[in-house]
Design a protein around this motif. Structure first.
Motif, PDB file in Angstrom:
ATOM      1  N   MET A   1      -1.072  -7.872  -2.013  1.00 14.58           N
ATOM      2  CA  MET A   1      -0.168  -6.859  -1.498  1.00 14.58           C
ATOM      3  C   MET A   1      -0.981  -5.641  -1.049  1.00 14.58           C
ATOM      4  O   MET A   1      -1.997  -5.326  -1.652  1.00 14.58           O
ATOM      5  CB  MET A   1       0.822  -6.422  -2.574  1.00 14.58           C
ATOM      6  CG  MET A   1       1.725  -7.534  -3.063  1.00 14.58           C
ATOM      7  SD  MET A   1       2.779  -8.107  -1.762  1.00 14.58           S
ATOM      8  CE  MET A   1       4.324  -8.099  -2.574  1.00 14.58           C
ATOM      9  N   LEU A   2      -0.495  -4.973  -0.040  1.00 13.83           N
ATOM     10  CA  LEU A   2      -1.112  -3.737   0.436  1.00 13.83           C
ATOM     11  C   LEU A   2      -0.091  -2.615   0.251  1.00 13.83           C
ATOM     12  O   LEU A   2       1.057  -2.735   0.693  1.00 13.83           O
ATOM     13  CB  LEU A   2      -1.499  -3.849   1.907  1.00 13.83           C
ATOM     14  CG  LEU A   2      -2.230  -2.607   2.401  1.00 13.83           C
ATOM     15  CD1 LEU A   2      -3.731  -2.829   2.300  1.00 13.83           C
ATOM     16  CD2 LEU A   2      -1.843  -2.258   3.797  1.00 13.83           C
ATOM     17  N   ILE A   3      -0.512  -1.555  -0.398  1.00 12.63           N
ATOM     18  CA  ILE A   3       0.345  -0.395  -0.631  1.00 12.63           C
ATOM     19  C   ILE A   3      -0.083   0.709   0.341  1.00 12.63           C
ATOM     20  O   ILE A   3      -1.259   1.074   0.392  1.00 12.63           O
ATOM     21  CB  ILE A   3       0.229   0.118  -2.090  1.00 12.63           C
ATOM     22  CG1 ILE A   3       0.398  -1.019  -3.093  1.00 12.63           C
ATOM     23  CG2 ILE A   3       1.225   1.253  -2.323  1.00 12.63           C
ATOM     24  CD1 ILE A   3       1.713  -1.743  -3.040  1.00 12.63           C
ATOM     25  N   HIS A   4       0.872   1.230   1.074  1.00 12.22           N
ATOM     26  CA  HIS A   4       0.659   2.270   2.093  1.00 12.22           C
ATOM     27  C   HIS A   4       1.403   3.516   1.621  1.00 12.22           C
ATOM     28  O   HIS A   4       2.631   3.488   1.461  1.00 12.22           O
ATOM     29  CB  HIS A   4       1.210   1.758   3.424  1.00 12.22           C
ATOM     30  CG  HIS A   4       1.213   2.737   4.547  1.00 12.22           C
ATOM     31  ND1 HIS A   4       0.076   3.274   5.090  1.00 12.22           N
ATOM     32  CD2 HIS A   4       2.256   3.246   5.264  1.00 12.22           C
ATOM     33  CE1 HIS A   4       0.412   4.073   6.093  1.00 12.22           C
ATOM     34  NE2 HIS A   4       1.720   4.085   6.212  1.00 12.22           N
ATOM     35  N   ILE A   5       0.667   4.589   1.363  1.00 17.72           N
ATOM     36  CA  ILE A   5       1.264   5.843   0.881  1.00 17.72           C
ATOM     37  C   ILE A   5       0.987   6.936   1.910  1.00 17.72           C
ATOM     38  O   ILE A   5      -0.163   7.109   2.340  1.00 17.72           O
ATOM     39  CB  ILE A   5       0.673   6.264  -0.473  1.00 17.72           C
ATOM     40  CG1 ILE A   5       0.919   5.166  -1.507  1.00 17.72           C
ATOM     41  CG2 ILE A   5       1.265   7.603  -0.926  1.00 17.72           C
ATOM     42  CD1 ILE A   5       0.192   5.398  -2.814  1.00 17.72           C
ATOM     43  N   VAL A   6       2.028   7.656   2.283  1.00 14.77           N
ATOM     44  CA  VAL A   6       1.888   8.784   3.203  1.00 14.77           C
ATOM     45  C   VAL A   6       2.618   9.971   2.590  1.00 14.77           C
ATOM     46  O   VAL A   6       3.762   9.837   2.141  1.00 14.77           O
ATOM     47  CB  VAL A   6       2.475   8.476   4.596  1.00 14.77           C
ATOM     48  CG1 VAL A   6       2.240   9.639   5.553  1.00 14.77           C
ATOM     49  CG2 VAL A   6       1.898   7.184   5.157  1.00 14.77           C
ATOM     50  N   CYS A   7       1.959  11.127   2.565  1.00 11.24           N
ATOM     51  CA  CYS A   7       2.563  12.350   2.034  1.00 11.24           C
ATOM     52  C   CYS A   7       2.551  13.426   3.117  1.00 11.24           C
ATOM     53  O   CYS A   7       1.561  13.578   3.835  1.00 11.24           O
ATOM     54  CB  CYS A   7       1.808  12.841   0.803  1.00 11.24           C
ATOM     55  SG  CYS A   7       1.852  11.677  -0.566  1.00 11.24           S
TER      56      CYS A   7
END
Length: 95
Positions: A1-7
């Protein structure tokens, strides 16, 4: 799985209505191809180091992220967020 976080750290001129609209637009990205799970929310702690809104998307693999980023429904949402923000950070990691 790839987790993509944007803030997103919004500009001082960004209105509450624009913040709500941005969050709603982010949440609507959940149905895009390749998205396994999507969560978006506004910060509730509001510490000096807090960002205003976060997006966390799970993809099956990097190919899912690579298909998502140029998707015609994602691009205008990304532009809208960029226009509202003084700073955006992103982290992508494999789980």
């Amino acid at each position: 799985m790839l987790i993509h976080i944007v803030c997103f750290k919004y500009k001082a001129t960004t209105t509450d209505e624009q913040k709500r609209e941005h969050l709603e637009r982010l949440q609507r990205l959940a149905g895009l191809p390749g998205v396994v799970e999507l969560k978006a929310g506004a910060d509730v702690v509001r510490s000096p180091r807090s960002y205003d809104t976060a997006l966390v998307v799970t993809f099956a693999d990097r190919a899912g992220l690579e298909a998502y980023q140029p998707h015609p429904q994602h691009v205008p949402v990304a532009r809208f967020g960029a226009d509202l923000s003084e700073h955006i950070l992103a982290v992508d990691f494999e789980e």
